[in-house]
Scaffold this active site. Structure first.
Site, PDB file in Angstrom:
ATOM      1  N   CYS A 229      36.477  44.512  41.527  1.00 10.83           N
ATOM      2  CA  CYS A 229      37.003  42.262  40.330  1.00 10.83           C
ATOM      3  C   CYS A 229      38.350  43.040  40.626  1.00 10.83           C
ATOM      4  O   CYS A 229      39.577  42.129  39.293  1.00 10.83           O
ATOM      5  CB  CYS A 229      36.967  42.866  38.767  1.00 10.83           C
ATOM      6  SG  CYS A 229      35.562  42.655  38.475  1.00 10.83           S
ATOM      7  N   ALA A 230      39.477  43.488  41.548  1.00 11.30           N
ATOM      8  CA  ALA A 230      40.597  43.493  41.851  1.00 11.30           C
ATOM      9  C   ALA A 230      41.215  42.300  42.895  1.00 11.30           C
ATOM     10  O   ALA A 230      41.423  41.770  42.037  1.00 11.30           O
ATOM     11  CB  ALA A 230      40.978  45.009  41.828  1.00 11.30           C
ATOM     12  N   ASP A 255      33.885  40.034  42.300  1.00  8.24           N
ATOM     13  CA  ASP A 255      34.630  38.698  41.556  1.00  8.24           C
ATOM     14  C   ASP A 255      35.977  38.228  42.476  1.00  8.24           C
ATOM     15  O   ASP A 255      36.182  37.001  42.168  1.00  8.24           O
ATOM     16  CB  ASP A 255      35.160  39.360  40.374  1.00  8.24           C
ATOM     17  CG  ASP A 255      36.027  38.447  39.452  1.00  8.24           C
ATOM     18  OD1 ASP A 255      37.289  38.714  39.309  1.00  8.24           O
ATOM     19  OD2 ASP A 255      35.336  37.368  38.904  1.00  8.24           O
ATOM     20  N   GLU A 260      40.531  33.453  49.292  1.00  7.21           N
ATOM     21  CA  GLU A 260      39.545  32.398  47.712  1.00  7.21           C
ATOM     22  C   GLU A 260      40.177  30.943  47.679  1.00  7.21           C
ATOM     23  O   GLU A 260      41.580  30.905  48.662  1.00  7.21           O
ATOM     24  CB  GLU A 260      40.548  33.131  46.918  1.00  7.21           C
ATOM     25  CG  GLU A 260      39.740  34.650  46.685  1.00  7.21           C
ATOM     26  CD  GLU A 260      40.017  35.208  45.029  1.00  7.21           C
ATOM     27  OE1 GLU A 260      40.641  34.572  44.523  1.00  7.21           O
ATOM     28  OE2 GLU A 260      39.850  36.257  45.312  1.00  7.21           O
ATOM     29  N   HIS A 278      36.400  34.861  41.242  1.00  3.92           N
ATOM     30  CA  HIS A 278      38.036  35.408  39.874  1.00  3.92           C
ATOM     31  C   HIS A 278      37.641  35.451  39.089  1.00  3.92           C
ATOM     32  O   HIS A 278      38.588  34.617  38.344  1.00  3.92           O
ATOM     33  CB  HIS A 278      39.006  34.780  40.848  1.00  3.92           C
ATOM     34  CG  HIS A 278      40.285  35.470  40.514  1.00  3.92           C
ATOM     35  ND1 HIS A 278      41.379  36.145  41.715  1.00  3.92           N
ATOM     36  CD2 HIS A 278      40.796  36.205  39.831  1.00  3.92           C
ATOM     37  CE1 HIS A 278      41.861  36.467  41.528  1.00  3.92           C
ATOM     38  NE2 HIS A 278      41.802  36.465  40.410  1.00  3.92           N
ATOM     39  N   GLY A 280      37.684  37.764  36.627  1.00  7.03           N
ATOM     40  CA  GLY A 280      37.792  39.410  35.715  1.00  7.03           C
ATOM     41  C   GLY A 280      38.542  38.583  34.508  1.00  7.03           C
ATOM     42  O   GLY A 280      38.497  39.194  33.707  1.00  7.03           O
ATOM     43  N   ALA A 281      39.647  37.635  34.895  1.00  3.09           N
ATOM     44  CA  ALA A 281      40.837  36.877  32.904  1.00  3.09           C
ATOM     45  C   ALA A 281      40.206  36.055  33.020  1.00  3.09           C
ATOM     46  O   ALA A 281      40.903  35.787  31.830  1.00  3.09           O
ATOM     47  CB  ALA A 281      42.041  37.160  34.030  1.00  3.09           C
TER      48      ALA A 281
HETATM   49  N1  LIG Z   1      40.287  39.622  38.799  1.00  3.19           N
HETATM   50  C1  LIG Z   1      40.603  39.321  38.611  1.00  3.19           C
HETATM   51  O1  LIG Z   1      40.836  38.186  37.817  1.00  3.19           O
HETATM   52  C2  LIG Z   1      41.862  40.562  38.025  1.00  3.19           C
HETATM   53  C3  LIG Z   1      42.579  40.388  36.678  1.00  3.19           C
HETATM   54  C4  LIG Z   1      43.407  41.084  36.500  1.00  3.19           C
HETATM   55  C5  LIG Z   1      43.909  42.534  37.303  1.00  3.19           C
HETATM   56  N2  LIG Z   1      43.334  42.548  38.708  1.00  3.19           N
HETATM   57  C6  LIG Z   1      43.806  43.108  39.975  1.00  3.19           C
HETATM   58  O2  LIG Z   1      43.915  44.509  39.306  1.00  3.19           O
HETATM   59  C7  LIG Z   1      44.412  45.154  39.573  1.00  3.19           C
HETATM   60  C8  LIG Z   1      45.249  46.459  38.613  1.00  3.19           C
HETATM   61  O3  LIG Z   1      45.327  45.885  37.793  1.00  3.19           O
HETATM   62  P1  LIG Z   1      45.968  46.512  36.665  1.00  3.19           P
HETATM   63  O4  LIG Z   1      46.507  45.869  35.614  1.00  3.19           O
HETATM   64  O5  LIG Z   1      45.378  47.520  36.552  1.00  3.19           O
HETATM   65  O6  LIG Z   1      46.606  47.557  37.531  1.00  3.19           O
HETATM   66  P2  LIG Z   1      47.661  48.807  36.903  1.00  3.19           P
HETATM   67  O7  LIG Z   1      49.226  49.157  38.379  1.00  3.19           O
HETATM   68  O8  LIG Z   1      47.790  49.069  35.451  1.00  3.19           O
HETATM   69  O9  LIG Z   1      47.184  49.490  37.804  1.00  3.19           O
HETATM   70  C9  LIG Z   1      46.861  49.815  39.560  1.00  3.19           C
HETATM   71  C10 LIG Z   1      46.890  51.515  39.694  1.00  3.19           C
HETATM   72  O10 LIG Z   1      46.326  51.635  40.971  1.00  3.19           O
HETATM   73  C11 LIG Z   1      47.313  52.826  41.026  1.00  3.19           C
HETATM   74  N3  LIG Z   1      47.445  52.337  42.685  1.00  3.19           N
HETATM   75  C12 LIG Z   1      48.140  51.982  43.905  1.00  3.19           C
HETATM   76  N4  LIG Z   1      47.854  52.332  44.714  1.00  3.19           N
HETATM   77  C13 LIG Z   1      47.140  52.897  45.153  1.00  3.19           C
HETATM   78  C14 LIG Z   1      46.386  53.292  46.223  1.00  3.19           C
HETATM   79  N5  LIG Z   1      46.417  53.828  47.597  1.00  3.19           N
HETATM   80  N6  LIG Z   1      44.744  54.072  45.806  1.00  3.19           N
HETATM   81  C15 LIG Z   1      44.221  54.446  44.998  1.00  3.19           C
HETATM   82  N7  LIG Z   1      45.086  53.882  43.600  1.00  3.19           N
HETATM   83  C16 LIG Z   1      46.369  52.940  43.850  1.00  3.19           C
HETATM   84  C17 LIG Z   1      48.725  52.485  40.930  1.00  3.19           C
HETATM   85  O11 LIG Z   1      49.379  54.167  40.540  1.00  3.19           O
HETATM   86  C18 LIG Z   1      47.984  51.990  39.301  1.00  3.19           C
HETATM   87  O12 LIG Z   1      47.612  53.599  38.677  1.00  3.19           O
HETATM   88  C19 LIG Z   1      45.618  44.308  39.861  1.00  3.19           C
HETATM   89  O13 LIG Z   1      46.980  44.768  40.718  1.00  3.19           O
HETATM   90  C20 LIG Z   1      45.619  43.092  40.442  1.00  3.19           C
HETATM   91  O14 LIG Z   1      45.438  42.829  41.344  1.00  3.19           O
HETATM   92  C21 LIG Z   1      42.223  41.229  38.918  1.00  3.19           C
HETATM   93  O1  LIG Z   2      45.817  39.657  38.763  1.00  2.48           O
HETATM   94  C1  LIG Z   2      45.247  39.023  37.639  1.00  2.48           C
HETATM   95  O2  LIG Z   2      45.773  38.839  36.224  1.00  2.48           O
HETATM   96  C2  LIG Z   2      43.936  37.967  38.315  1.00  2.48           C
HETATM   97  O3  LIG Z   2      43.800  38.445  39.635  1.00  2.48           O
HETATM   98  C3  LIG Z   2      43.649  36.921  37.039  1.00  2.48           C
HETATM   99  O4  LIG Z   2      44.425  35.944  38.190  1.00  2.48           O
HETATM  100  P1  LIG Z   2      44.053  34.639  37.545  1.00  2.48           P
HETATM  101  O5  LIG Z   2      44.565  34.791  36.807  1.00  2.48           O
HETATM  102  O6  LIG Z   2      43.701  33.460  39.091  1.00  2.48           O
HETATM  103  O7  LIG Z   2      42.332  34.268  37.250  1.00  2.48           O
END
Ligand SMILES: NC(=O)c1ccc[n+]([C@@H]2O[C@H](COP(=O)([O-])OP(=O)(O)OC[C@H]3O[C@@H](n4cnc5c(N)ncnc54)[C@H](O)[C@@H]3O)[C@@H](O)[C@H]2O)c1
Ligand SMILES: O=C(O)[C@H](O)COP(=O)(O)O
Length: 524
Positions: A229-230, A255, A260, A278, A280-281
């Protein structure tokens, strides 16, 4: 009135915030890249989620753009370097959807462990497929978390609540924090070898691209569950398909996808594979949070200069912004004037702050002076890009503070060392206006103006008259004439503000005067 374009679907709360703050706002979603390029030049701000991808071409077309606001966390859809080069602040809302995404990851974990989507579909098809679905418990299983930041930590907390064991790989996760989270910090290979389920929570960066590789999938236990979900791109999707088909991976739930929107994909229709678009949020709460936060942050920046959650420039609080403004202006003028008088590559710059300014966040002040210094060689440099460019060019930047509480006025001293020599300039703020009080070692007191002539000469009687005559003979009107000298009969400096830039011919006539050592034209 600043104007913002909301280019992705987001809660109407964003529009409401902009309107309440006096920011003009258009909501135009679903634009093609070409359509966005056509209109982006009208806007001071661009608010996006992950669908709109502000790349270098779009940013270059955005002649008035000052800020890109990402209503969410991941900013891999924004060309941050292009934005930085153009002085566009990029900001996100790092906490607005973290809980929501963590919950989605846990939901995907359960869905994968119990194949809920498939069971639901087939039950509703009238199959009553009871014997086809034997899942696994999560209780007492080991969850491997790759990326233990905001969301990873929230997932860890929830997994522990399910009585799972949690192991985490994150190069920036300290042992202390891991203990605090109740997670065991492990190396990446160990995580793949030990986990019963793996969930990804890292940004998509060079070090994470393809982190779930074919090779590492090969290290996992048979029956592993994979959840992502990243970001798509973290998982080798072809290898995952093969591992699912081979029955090695029990189930996978994605997700996010490398490309995309994923309208068709080799994984679609694969048994024990779950996909969401996608999401997740995508909760009411998260979307309200990120919409309000991004709109407030963008409005703050556009209206007051306050910066928060920026990815490419230091933060400035709303309280600091107005207090910093005169010092940023002074620093910009000091840097720009000095940069035009150096004529040699800069090796290092030391910023010394004295008096009340030492109580402020001087990051933006230093950035403004650096931008001024570098502008002579790089006209497109700005406060956002200057620190990055200085670092890229190996320019050592140092800041020091002299907190002379009794000093009434603040002073900013730039000590610039080039490949040839050292230059010192000092400025202050007097009655709200920036003034230069020392220029290359010579004490003086001058305001800055758009067109100035810098003359360094031997301190001789009659020189001022001869200089004035050259300017007068060439119909150059003098606005102000500031003088300074080291000591009688030594070197002197004239800083002459003129109504119009002087021509090269006039500059040459000044250079031909007796006792002249240097003539430079300064444009601010
Ligand atoms: N699916 C969705 O809708 C959704 C929603 C929100 C965030 N995300 C994704 O989730 C990611 C993480 O969000 P977050 O708020 O936790 O970010 P964050 O910056 O708080 O946490 C990311 C973590 O990844 C670690 N990291 C960086 N490089 C790394 C590596 N090579 N190996 C292991 N760990 C590593 C960092 O040290 C950090 O602790 C975002 O960058 C975004 O792309 C997706
Ligand atoms: O990085 C994020 O915040 C999530 O991937 C959310 O993406 P979206 O705003 O397109 O749902």
């Amino acid at each position: 009135m600043p104007k913002v374009l909301i280019a992705d679907k987001m809660s109407s709360a964003a529009t409401q915030v902009f309107k309440n703050r006096g920011v003009d706002v258009d909501v135009i979603t679903g634009l093609s890249k070409e359509e966005l390029i056509d209109i982006i030049g009208e806007y001071d701000g661009l608010a996006v989620r992950s669908t709109t991808r502000p790349d270098a071409e779009i940013i270059k077309a955005a002649k008035n753009l000052k800020v890109i606001g990402r209503a969410g966390i991941g900013v891999d859809n924004v060309d941050i370097k292009a934005a930085t080069d153009q002085g566009v602040v990029v900001m996100n809302t790092p906490f607005g959807n973290a809980v929501t995404t963590a919950e989605h990851a846990i939901a995907m974990l359960f869905s994968a462990a119990r194949q809920i989507p498939s069971a639901s579909t087939r039950t509703q098809n009238g199959e009553w497929p009871k014997s086809d679905f034997k899942g696994v418990e999560l209780f007492n299983k080991t969850l491997g978390i790759i990326g233990c930041g905001n969301i990873g930590a929230l997932v860890a907390e929830r997994a522990l609540g399910l009585k799972m064991k949690v192991i985490a790989f994150d190069p920036y996760l300290t042992a202390e924090r891991a203990v605090k989270l109740g997670a065991e910090k492990v190396e990446l290979d160990a995580l793949f070898q030990r986990a019963d389920a793996i969930t990804l929570h890292t940004p998509l960066v060079d070090s994470t691209k393809g982190i779930v590789s074919r090779e590492r999938l090969g290290m996992t236990k048979k029956g592993i569950i994979i959840v992502n979900c990243a970001r798509g791109g973290l998982v080798d999707e072809e290898a995952l398909k093969d591992a699912l088909d081979a029955g090695h991976v029990r189930a996978a739930a994605l997700d996010v996808f490398a490309v995309e929107p994923a309208k068709e994909h080799p994984l679609f229709g694969t048994p024990n594979f779950i996909a969401t678009p996608h999401l997740g949020a995508s909760t009411l709460e998260a979307q309200e949070n990120v919409a309000v936060q991004v709109a407030e942050q963008m409005a703050d920046y556009l209206l007051t200069g306050a910066v928060s959650n920026a990815l490419n420039t230091p933060s400035i609080t709303a309280e600091e912004a107005p207090r910093l403004k005169p010092f940023v202006n002074l620093a910009d003028n000091l840097g720009a004037m000095t940069g035009q008088l150096l004529h040699a590559p800069i090796k290092s710059v030391e910023f010394t702050y004295k008096g009340a300014v030492t109580q402020l966040n001087t990051n933006p002040v230093t950035a403004a002076a650096l931008a001024g210094l570098l502008k002579a060689a790089m006209p497109d440099v700005n406060m956002v890009s200057a620190p990055v460019l200085a670092k890229e060019r190996g320019i050592e930047v140092k800041e020091s503070y002299v907190d002379e509480a009794e000093r009434a006025e603040s002073l900013i001293r730039l000590t610039v060392t080039t490949t040839e020599r050292k230059y010192v300039v000092v400025g202050t703020i007097y009655r709200g206006e920036p003034r230069i009080v020392r220029l290359f070692g010579v004490p003086m007191d001058a305001a800055f103006s758009p067109n100035m002539v810098y003359v360094r000469n031997e301190d001789k009687p009659g020189f001022i008259g001869r200089l004035g005559a050259v300017l007068g003979d060439n119909k150059v009107n003098i606005a102000t004439f500031s003088l300074g000298r080291m000591k009688k009969g030594d070197e002197a400096v004239c800083l002459v503000s003129v109504d119009e830039p002087i021509s090269e011919s006039v500059a040459q006539q000044i250079k031909s005067l007796d006792a002249v050592k240097i003539v430079d034209v300064v444009s601010l």
